[in-house]
Design a protein around this motif. Structure first.
Motif, PDB file in Angstrom:
ATOM      1  N   UNK A  35     -47.854 -37.127 -62.154  1.00 24.55           N
ATOM      2  CA  UNK A  35     -48.505 -35.731 -61.957  1.00 24.55           C
ATOM      3  C   UNK A  35     -47.833 -35.005 -61.112  1.00 24.55           C
ATOM      4  N   UNK A  36     -48.318 -33.719 -61.272  1.00 31.89           N
ATOM      5  CA  UNK A  36     -47.638 -32.422 -60.428  1.00 31.89           C
ATOM      6  C   UNK A  36     -48.562 -31.745 -59.546  1.00 31.89           C
ATOM      7  N   UNK A  37     -48.237 -31.199 -58.592  1.00 34.98           N
ATOM      8  CA  UNK A  37     -48.953 -30.133 -57.830  1.00 34.98           C
ATOM      9  C   UNK A  37     -47.934 -29.084 -57.641  1.00 34.98           C
ATOM     10  N   UNK A  38     -48.289 -27.853 -58.214  1.00 34.21           N
ATOM     11  CA  UNK A  38     -47.378 -26.811 -57.778  1.00 34.21           C
ATOM     12  C   UNK A  38     -47.740 -25.710 -56.975  1.00 34.21           C
ATOM     13  N   UNK A  39     -47.283 -25.207 -56.221  1.00 31.55           N
ATOM     14  CA  UNK A  39     -47.692 -24.126 -55.250  1.00 31.55           C
ATOM     15  C   UNK A  39     -47.170 -22.747 -55.522  1.00 31.55           C
ATOM     16  N   UNK A  40     -47.849 -21.685 -55.355  1.00 30.55           N
ATOM     17  CA  UNK A  40     -47.335 -20.214 -55.355  1.00 30.55           C
ATOM     18  C   UNK A  40     -47.858 -19.734 -54.001  1.00 30.55           C
ATOM     19  N   UNK A  41     -46.996 -18.995 -53.251  1.00 25.57           N
ATOM     20  CA  UNK A  41     -47.709 -18.391 -52.303  1.00 25.57           C
ATOM     21  C   UNK A  41     -47.051 -16.755 -52.263  1.00 25.57           C
TER      22      UNK A  41
END
Length: 191
Positions: A35-41
């Motif tokens: 599973x993946x959790x990708x963030x963008x700020x």
């Protein structure tokens, strides 16, 4: 009188069958390594992207209907993916520091579903309690489920969790050094 006794017998028999065969509740563990959790700020002058790893997670179903879920994120795995070398190491270190997520004292974050409403065949509106840096706030987002996969996109306001660095909500005159309060999380789960 015989009809009423017969109705009573049928009611008791079918009621007992319904109680003996309730709808099965099932908890499906998430495969954290798949599973993946990708963030963008976002900031005035651009954005940064990265990942963070799930420590554990599960979705709860009643039949094929989503009814709950709970996830723990390992905040010490914050990883910037749009930079390399010293710039990457510097940003990763800063995100782990007390300026941002204080991962030494708050190594995990948690999301617990509190309300799930079906919005379509495979779609749900979920409200959950999100805990970051020991602060818990409600968050509403959409989840889609297809077979053994689930996806969600969340918009998180960091200012609600005392993540203040570069925030125009807390500091004046930041100009092009302003970092926007909201960041995105794109979650792809494998069960």
């Amino acid at each position: 009188m015989k009809k009423s006794n017969l109705s009573l017998v049928f009611s008791l028999v079918f009621g007992a069958v319904a109680l003996a065969n309730p709808v099965d509740k099932e908890t499906k563990e998430v495969k954290t390594d798949e599973s993946t959790v990708t963030w963008k700020a976002y900031k005035v002058t651009g954005s940064h992207t990265g990942t963070v790893s799930l420590q554990s997670g599960a979705l709860e179903f009643e039949g094929d209907k989503l009814i709950g879920g709970e996830f723990v994120v390992d905040m010490t795995t914050i990883n910037t993916t749009d930079l390399e070398g010293d710039y990457k190491n510097k940003l990763d270190g800063h995100l782990n520091s007390d300026d941002f997520f204080s991962t030494a004292s708050h190594p995990t974050s948690k999301l617990v579903f509190t309300k799930v409403e079906a919005t379509g065949k495979n779609s749900y509106e979920v409200t959950g309690d999100l805990t970051i840096k020991g602060i818990t706030k409600p968050l509403t987002f959409d989840v889609s489920i297809y077979g053994s996969k689930a996806t969600a996109t969340l918009k998180v306001d960091r200012s609600q969790y005392d993540v203040r660095y570069g925030s125009g909500s807390f500091f004046d005159n930041l100009g092009d050094k302003t970092i926007y309060d909201e960041f995105d999380l794109v979650v792809d789960l494998q069960m």
